[in-house]
Motif scaffolding. Structure first.
Motif, mmCIF file in Angstrom:
data_model
loop_
_atom_site.group_PDB
_atom_site.id
_atom_site.type_symbol
_atom_site.label_atom_id
_atom_site.label_comp_id
_atom_site.label_asym_id
_atom_site.label_seq_id
_atom_site.Cartn_x
_atom_site.Cartn_y
_atom_site.Cartn_z
ATOM 1 N N CYS A 136 1.006 -1.312 0.431
ATOM 2 C CA CYS A 136 -0.210 -0.590 0.297
ATOM 3 C C CYS A 136 0.700 1.616 -0.541
ATOM 4 C CB CYS A 136 -1.180 0.129 1.273
ATOM 5 S SG CYS A 136 -1.435 1.173 1.650
ATOM 6 N N CYS A 182 -0.272 3.014 3.361
ATOM 7 C CA CYS A 182 0.561 3.232 4.399
ATOM 8 C C CYS A 182 1.842 1.431 4.469
ATOM 9 C CB CYS A 182 -0.629 1.831 5.742
ATOM 10 S SG CYS A 182 -1.132 0.123 5.506
ATOM 11 N N GLY A 219 0.537 -1.437 4.032
ATOM 12 C CA GLY A 219 0.311 -2.293 4.321
ATOM 13 C C GLY A 219 -0.067 -3.423 3.076
ATOM 14 N N CYS A 251 -6.240 -1.651 0.694
ATOM 15 C CA CYS A 251 -5.588 -1.880 1.037
ATOM 16 C C CYS A 251 -6.236 -3.243 2.574
ATOM 17 C CB CYS A 251 -4.905 -1.573 1.942
ATOM 18 S SG CYS A 251 -3.472 -1.426 3.354
ATOM 19 N N CYS A 257 -5.552 0.062 5.744
ATOM 20 C CA CYS A 257 -5.935 0.909 5.747
ATOM 21 C C CYS A 257 -7.643 1.518 5.384
ATOM 22 C CB CYS A 257 -4.688 2.111 5.451
ATOM 23 S SG CYS A 257 -4.918 2.116 3.898
#
Ligand SMILES: [Zn+2]
Length: 248
Positions: A43, A46, A48, A82, A85
């Motif tokens: 991501c 973040c 992620g 994601c 988030c």
């Protein structure tokens, strides 16, 4: 020699993440339906883990000719989500710039055709995009505003972009890089543009070649005080050879 394994390569799509799903021959053009998909990256918000989400609704991308016909790609791009988030992003491709619906190849082709002195109207027809799109996109993709240097050998040309309207184009003679395109070729427009460059940059101009009217000669002399003017660019090679000999 390089063997091609995919139809995408054959028609000029380099991005291996694009798969053709269907191709239609319409009355006026070839329509290619394709998907863009790949393993989700991390991501961008973040870092992620992202998972594959649905596809975006197809975007229409005018493409270069296929078998002599204008073509259009309807590209469905994979969306990723994601897990952390929950933000959704869209997959990216080298075929088109982000937030741009004109493929890089069409841009290159447009520039190439322009330099062959083809009218924008003609280009637009060939590539199945509107004249204003060609013009707008062309202006967008070419140049950053660096007014500190100019090529030693510059070519000046005009080309038509609408019936009866001529634009001005300056290129680096050697690299063919486009230095600028101006909306018209009025002397004041050209002068104002080139006077944005420093005196040093303009004094470095050695040769200006042009196919335009001789009325532009005094203007060139004002802008580039040290430049020789070559009216027929096919003679430029001779001219440069001569200049080289003199320097020896
Ligand atoms: Zn995230």
């Amino acid at each position: 020699m390089r063997q091609l394994y995919h139809t995408t390569e054959l028609i000029g799509i380099k991005d291996k993440n694009i798969t053709l799903t269907k191709v239609f021959q319409r009355e006026t053009h070839i329509e290619v339906q394709a998907t863009l998909d790949y393993t989700p990256p991390k991501c961008c918000h973040c870092q992620g883990k992202q998972i594959k989400y649905n596809f975006q609704k197809p975007s229409k991308i005018p493409f270069i000719e296929i078998g002599g016909l204008p073509s259009l790609i309807r590209l469905k791009k994979r969306r990723f989500q994601c897990k952390d988030c929950h933000k959704v992003t869209v997959s990216e491709t080298s075929l088109v710039q982000k937030n741009c619906q004109i493929s890089e190849l069409v841009k290159q082709k447009t520039a190439q055709l322009l330099l062959n002195r083809e009218a924008l109207t003609h280009i637009a027809e060939k590539l199945a995009i509107s004249t204003s799109t060609v013009y707008r996109k062309l202006k967008q993709f070419q140049f950053k505003d660096d007014h500190s240097t100019l090529p030693e050998v510059l070519s000046w040309d005009d080309f038509s972009y609408q019936k009866g309207k001529l634009a001005f184009i300056a290129q680096d003679y050697e690299t063919k890089k486009i230095i600028t395109i101006l909306d018209n070729r009025r002397q004041t427009t050209i002068r104002n543009h080139f006077f944005k460059y420093s005196k040093e940059a303009r004094e470095g101009g050695e040769i200006v070649t042009m196919d335009m009217s001789g009325n532009y000669i005094p203007l060139i002399k004002t802008i580039f005080p040290n430049a020789n003017i070559v009216l027929d660019r096919f003679h430029i090679v001779q001219h440069m050879n001569r200049a080289l000999k003199q320097n020896r």
